[in-house]
Design an enzyme around this catalytic site. Structure first.
Site, PDB file in Angstrom:
ATOM      1  N   GLN A 111      34.854  27.695  22.024  1.00  0.00           N
ATOM      2  CA  GLN A 111      33.668  27.354  21.643  1.00  0.00           C
ATOM      3  C   GLN A 111      32.772  27.277  22.937  1.00  0.00           C
ATOM      4  OE1 GLN A 111      33.215  26.748  17.613  1.00  0.00           O
ATOM      5  NE2 GLN A 111      31.525  27.815  18.260  1.00  0.00           N
ATOM      6  N   SER A 159      37.238  21.100  19.585  1.00  0.00           N
ATOM      7  CA  SER A 159      38.631  21.417  19.195  1.00  0.00           C
ATOM      8  C   SER A 159      38.847  22.749  18.272  1.00  0.00           C
ATOM      9  CB  SER A 159      39.676  20.312  18.514  1.00  0.00           C
ATOM     10  OG  SER A 159      39.645  19.281  19.516  1.00  0.00           O
ATOM     11  N   HIS A 160      37.730  23.604  18.655  1.00  0.00           N
ATOM     12  CA  HIS A 160      37.592  24.688  17.711  1.00  0.00           C
ATOM     13  C   HIS A 160      38.375  25.931  18.322  1.00  0.00           C
ATOM     14  CE1 HIS A 160      33.609  22.830  16.283  1.00  0.00           C
ATOM     15  NE2 HIS A 160      34.686  22.390  15.809  1.00  0.00           N
ATOM     16  N   HIS A 161      39.609  26.621  17.826  1.00  0.00           N
ATOM     17  CA  HIS A 161      40.264  27.391  18.571  1.00  0.00           C
ATOM     18  C   HIS A 161      40.383  28.829  17.425  1.00  0.00           C
ATOM     19  CE1 HIS A 161      41.601  24.871  21.572  1.00  0.00           C
ATOM     20  NE2 HIS A 161      41.365  23.969  20.660  1.00  0.00           N
ATOM     21  N   HIS A 186      25.852  24.300  20.323  1.00  0.00           N
ATOM     22  CA  HIS A 186      27.400  24.559  20.064  1.00  0.00           C
ATOM     23  C   HIS A 186      27.035  26.084  19.931  1.00  0.00           C
ATOM     24  CE1 HIS A 186      30.432  25.109  16.886  1.00  0.00           C
ATOM     25  NE2 HIS A 186      30.782  23.820  17.252  1.00  0.00           N
TER      26      HIS A 186
END
Lengths: 588, 240
Positions: free
Chosen positions: A348, A514-516, A438
């Site tokens: 991100q 913590s965006h994977h 974001h």
């Protein structure tokens, strides 16, 4: 010798959002489902209890609800030629743990991706020309469209009691909502959350600049609510302890409160906690998995669980690990661009502008979801013709608790300690907030996941090796978006602003979410994707893989809404098509 | 410098480690004379006990006292770092699971790596701080002639800045890395809930206007919007 259990219809690996949705849908269709969860039981009544859950040091700073890196972590490097080293502790991001997974400690931000994101490659080529996509990017279509997912987004919002304001109802643009969203079949189930001071300031400044602010969709319920499953959700108290925390008010949607009360009563469902799935039993010849092997973490014993069907609902890294160890699908090779497992890992691209203002912000009154946002510079909501990059993001003030170990700022030039630091901290704590961007993370040929040759996890398997850096495209996007956010901040009559675009390497102290996503991506062609449009493995007919792992690239919206919609979409295909005729749902 | 360690133990025995008394004793009164009289609240004044140490040696406790009081000096906004209990906080943190390497991947091989790859030392926080304090004191002796806790406030600030910038030479790891860990711990102890031993009497929360718990604003979020609140801060301990 592993103990062998009696065969079941379905094994689900991991009981977060995807696993819980899948378990609920498949048991309702009459299947016997066993969920194997690496972590322990977690119930709001036991684990998210006031006052102890409000401990910033224990829960947030020391990652109290998160996975222990000593059990499992990743290795990381910026480029294929580098030596990867283990992430020895969570600094840049952290991964969830226990029943409910990341769904119990998320912020509650519940987006639908913009329709063009699902057909990104086709869309950009059509709008900007066949050769418009930069060579470094490996963008793909998903094989599923927004229209396919719309009913499933709607279901998830109703499951969560999401608070928001529609901007596009069945094609009609509605004042006050997001005019850029895809057509919705229905309004949000709850009204927007109460607007904060920073939200009011963003709304006013953005309107002055001709932008379209609206309330961010939030699964932090603005009112008491009972979802269609009959589960009760409480009213948000604006306590500022969402992300990294569990919600003691039961107002933040989680699998634990939205689904588990009904799922755990269903005799067709069995949950085994502390059951750490180690490997899949794959038979390449028959294109089937026969089941899984897991370690009972209470005894250390190995257990084999045969199953007619396996659904991987673990975190993207674990899904990649299990696929690689089983040898399902060809591993991705960045040198040739061939292979699929581990391909198109994305993150991100976030950044922020610090905004120092005269107004009293009261950052401790808030939820994990910013109450106001602009989406004008999201994805392809604006013309990229002359810009030299693709992608974008949303801009919103992050006022989500003002928890003081981590949420403080002083104006540029202030010393970091001593009397002058104290004075500036006391002066500005209540007069500062970050205006956050974001942003999209677009797939790059060199960004991928594979198995580390050196480091191992607690049960002796290789750690997943992450090779990742921010592509040039995404850095340009970050500069552009951060400048836009800075314009908004200035329109708020800020005293100072501190724009900080994402221009340096990805690194251990250099990330913000913590965006994977990616690694086991869905698509239209078995040569370029691991899963078909129903999230069924192209190589293994009775294996389905859920979660962010399936995203071909990551959009600028938070992923949870789409992860859940994909789970409902896949469950529908399983219950309406696959059960009747087990086999390939799509012929590649 | 064993000859310095022995009298320090004597000081500590009599004065206590974490309270205001310790700070005065260890600095020979010089720091006290140069800093403005702290507006110590009644509760914080009462808490200057002989806190028993769980993990720290006397020399480490003396270092932390001096370091935290340099980073967070006493003034009208709050008592000093050590007066707020930060040495007790640090002692408990280093004695506990975190200090001893829980939630830290500790398998080798160990390589320095690139800055992007983050912490790569085999040391637990307990071991890291022990090594860092020894290195900081060695640097202070070499540069200023005395251990860090015995320096004048001016020299302490100079030594702290040399570590912050990385100019101070440490044998095993960069002094900047030690500074950043020390700094993070100071901020954690100062701003965390007082149940962890620091932030006594919610001194930092009062300083910035953070109300702590219970934070249920569903009925008041609109009424409070844009207004300065004067809420008596409440800790976890106030609700048990």
């Amino acid at each position: 010798m592993a103990k062998v259990m009696k065969s079941v219809d379905v094994v689900i690996v991991g009981l977060g959002w995807s696993g819980s949705i899948m378990a609920r849908e498949l048991t309702k269709a009459g299947l016997n489902v066993v969920a194997l969860e690496r972590g322990a039981e977690r119930t709001p009544a036991e684990d998210f209890v006031f006052p102890y859950i409000r401990d910033e040091l224990k829960v947030r700073v020391r990652n109290g609800l998160m996975l222990d890196t000593a059990t499992e972590t990743l290795t990381m490097r910026n480029a294929p030629g580098d030596t990867a080293l283990p992430m020895r502790r969570w600094d840049v991001f952290s991964l969830g743990d226990n029943v409910g997974g990341a769904g119990s400690h998320w912020n509650g931000i519940t987006w639908r991706f913009t329709p063009s994101e699902f057909v990104l490659r086709s869309h950009l080529r059509e709008r900007y020309g066949r050769d418009a996509i930069p060579a470094e990017l490996q963008l793909q279509d998903w094989g599923v469209t927004y229209d396919d997912l719309e009913p499933h987004y709607d279901r998830f919002e109703k499951l969560c009691g999401t608070s928001g304001k529609a901007g596009n109802l069945k094609g009609r643009i509605v004042e006050g909502g997001n005019p850029f969203e895809g057509p919705r079949s229905d309004e949000y189930p709850n009204k927007p959350l109460i607007m904060s001071q920073a939200g009011l300031m963003l709304t006013k400044a953005a309107r002055e600049l001709g932008l379209h602010p609206f309330p961010t969709p939030a699964s932090n319920s603005s009112a008491p609510y009972t979802n269609p499953e009959g589960c009760a959700i409480g009213q948000c108290q604006y306590c500022g302890h969402c992300e990294y925390f569990g919600c003691e008010a039961n107002a933040k949607a989680s699998p634990n409160i939205c689904l588990h009360p009904v799922l755990f009563r269903d005799p067709k469902f069995e949950l085994r906690t502390l059951s750490y799935v180690k490997s899949l039993n794959y038979d390449a010849q028959s294109r089937r998995v026969r089941g899984v092997v897991y370690i009972d973490r209470r005894t250390g014993e190995e257990v084999e669980q045969p199953a007619e069907m396996v659904v991987l609902c673990a975190y993207p890294f674990n899904n990649v690990l299990l696929m690689r160890l089983a040898g399902i699908g060809k591993p991705y090779d960045p040198a040739t661009g061939e292979g699929v497992i581990g391909k198109n890992y994305c993150y991100q691209t976030n950044s922020a502008v610090g905004v120092f203002v005269d107004e009293e912000i009261n950052p401790f009154i808030g939820t994990g979801v910013s109450p106001a946002v602009v989406d004008d510079f999201q994805g392809d909501n604006f013309d990229h013709g002359p810009l030299g990059f693709f992608g974008g993001g949303y801009i919103s003030p992050t006022v989500s608790g003002g928890r003081p170990i981590q949420v403080r700022a002083t104006p540029p030039g202030t010393p970091r300690w001593g009397a002058a630091w104290k004075e500036a901290t006391a002066q500005w704590y209540n007069h500062w907030f970050p205006l956050s961007i974001h942003g999209t993370s677009y797939a790059h040929r060199n960004n991928y996941l594979d198995l580390d040759p050196t480091y191992r996890d607690a049960i002796g398997r290789p750690l997943v090796r992450m090779t990742f850096n921010y592509p040039e495209n995404d850095r340009k996007m970050s500069v552009f978006l951060t400048n836009k956010a800075n314009d908004i901040a200035k329109a708020m009559n800020a005293r100072f602003t501190t724009p900080a675009p994402r221009t340096s390497n990805f690194g251990a102290a250099n990330g913000q979410a913590s965006h994977h996503t990616g690694g086991v991506i869905m698509g239209t062609d078995p040569k370029t994707s691991a899963l078909n449009r129903y999230l069924q493995s192209w190589d293994c007919d009775n294996l389905f893989v859920m979660g962010g792992a399936a995203f071909p690239q990551n959009a600028g919206h938070n992923p949870t809404g789409t992860i859940a919609a994909l789970a409902y979409w896949s469950a529908k295909a399983i219950t309406e098509q696959y059960i009747k005729a087990p086999g390939r749902l799509v012929h590649g | 410098m064993a000859d310095q360690a022995i009298p320090r133990r004597g000081f500590l025995k009599g004065a206590g480690v974490a309270g205001a008394g310790a700070a005065a004793a260890l600095t020979g009164g010089a720091a006290q004379a140069q800093t403005p009289a702290p507006a110590v609240t009644a509760a914080a004044k009462q808490v200057a006990p002989n806190e028993p140490l769980l993990a720290l040696t006397a020399a480490e406790a003396a270092f932390f006292t001096a370091a935290f009081d340099t980073l967070i000096p006493a003034d009208k906004l709050s008592p000093s770092g050590s007066e707020c209990g930060l040495v007790t906080f640090m002692d408990r943190q280093l004695a506990g699971a975190w200090g001893n390497g829980a939630r830290l991947y500790r398998a080798g091989p160990f390589m320095p790596g690139k800055p992007e790859q983050g912490y790569q030392l085999p040391l637990t926080p307990r071991e890291f701080f022990a090594a860092g304090i020894k290195a900081a004191n060695a640097y202070a002796r070499k540069t200023f002639g005395k251990d860090f806790d015995r320096l004048s406030p001016t020299d302490r600030e100079a030594a702290m800045k040399a570590m912050e910038s990385g100019q101070a030479q440490f044998p095993d790891f960069a002094s900047k890395m030690f500074f950043e860990a020390l700094y993070a711990s100071a901020m954690e102890g100062f701003f965390a809930d007082p149940i962890h031993g620091g932030n006594r009497d919610k001194a930092s929360w009062r300083m910035i206007g953070y109300p702590g718990l219970p934070a249920t604003y569903a009925r008041t979020a609109e009424q409070y919007r844009g207004k300065k609140l004067n809420i008596e801060p409440q800790s976890i301990a106030d609700f048990i």
